[in-house]
Scaffold this active site. Sequence first.
Site, PDB file in Angstrom:
ATOM      1  CB  CYS A  61      -5.235  -0.771  -2.583  1.00 57.19           C
ATOM      2  SG  CYS A  61      -4.774  -1.665  -1.428  1.00 57.19           S
ATOM      3  CD  GLU A 188      -8.598  -9.828   4.681  1.00 59.66           C
ATOM      4  OE1 GLU A 188      -9.699  -9.681   4.865  1.00 59.66           O
ATOM      5  OE2 GLU A 188      -7.832  -9.512   3.963  1.00 59.66           O
ATOM      6  CB  THR A 263     -10.787  -7.209   2.400  1.00 62.54           C
ATOM      7  OG1 THR A 263      -9.549  -7.524   2.559  1.00 62.54           O
ATOM      8  CG2 THR A 263     -11.271  -6.964   3.768  1.00 62.54           C
ATOM      9  CB  SER A 331      -6.910 -13.492  -1.873  1.00 63.51           C
ATOM     10  OG  SER A 331      -6.450 -14.697  -1.253  1.00 63.51           O
ATOM     11  CB  SER A 395       0.013  -6.635  -3.098  1.00 61.34           C
ATOM     12  OG  SER A 395      -0.235  -7.720  -4.059  1.00 61.34           O
TER      13      SER A 395
END
Length: 420
Positions: A61, A188, A263, A331, A395
């Site tokens: 991303c 995060e 997120t 995640s 990722s």
Amino acid sequence: MTTPTTPDDTYFRKGFGLGAVVRSDLDSDYSGRVVDVLRERDYTLTVGDVTVRLAREFGFCYGVERAVDYAYQTRRKFPDRRIVLLGEIIHNPHVNDNLRRMGIEIIEPLAAVADGTPRFDYSRFGTDDVVILPAFGVTMADFQALRAHGCVMVDTTCGSVLNVWKRVDVYARDGFTSLIHGKYYHEETRATASQVLKYPGGRYLVVRDMDEAQHVSAYIESLGGGTVSSAQRHAFVEMFAKASSPGFDPDVHLGKVGVANQTTMLARESLAIGEAVGQAMARAFGDEYRAANHRTFDTICSATQDRQDAVDALLTEALDAMIVVGGFNSSNTISLAAICAERVPTYHVEDAERIDPQTGSLHYRVAGVKHVEADATGWLPAVGAVRVGITAGASTPNNKIGEAVLRIFATRGVAVDSIG
């Protein structure tokens, strides 16, 4: 996020203007011709009686591309200085191994720290060191410790994460407890939760899934009925001991709740959790109370949502298996595998190398089961027409997706040089 007051020459959030310089290195390390071929052929590649279908949104991303790009720029900018990365920059072993080969030292957090305490041992750092903050962000305590230490900081925190920080900042400022859908131990989520501690009385509670959210809802309803027992209170506090702010008191701090999320969680579950808690407040205290004391916003990042939507679309087709490529600690990749596993046999592989054409086996993380890995032999039938879907977490670089595609075909004896 608090705006840093560090000097302009010690804090960087926009790279060093070296993007064009490192572009060839990034392309060499992460681009993939096979993925390009799939795009050119409407995300479909058929050889013999084997068809591979690639989800239309997959892999790196923008936030990940930015973080990796900045890490490469940092190495170019400071060729002779020690560069330290606070934990993994993203959750992909291939990318992190590449950074290590570039001489970037990845240090792990301390085993156990209290909220409001730095998670890393800064006694190992010197003022000449360059420190990269990962895409997940770091806690306020770590940020403040680095600022005080005088290190050069390169901040790659994803913009979507910063948006969540802004949301929980408003919650804490307005006296709401931040109810965060996420994993309390995830980098995060810890960074997000730390944002509320900037305010006196700032509180947070992290719920992993709908099951934990239902415990929260039940407690709120008990509060409304005045039926909370000491045993129920003790059980609740024990359940969320590692997932709540210091001194969290459910009798007090569940009165005003604002919902946010890590997120990379399942978007549909985050929305359902927000609604379930809101309904519990309405049942306990009435609709007017809910309107004044319950807030919820979808803070799933757009890239995560796009990849989940693309998988949902792909799963409307007939598939014999689904391969999901990405780190076992990623995640968003875990969420993709969970979606796929509801519809088709699904194999979450950490890296393309986990698919072994010689033995016809693969090593995978079992979808929907925490931290369980397994080996599958004969996952791809030896004969007959098959259709395999493939996607990858945000990722996962394109070259690893392409390698996985080649290994799927090789499992059926299709020569690599016949593809593309």
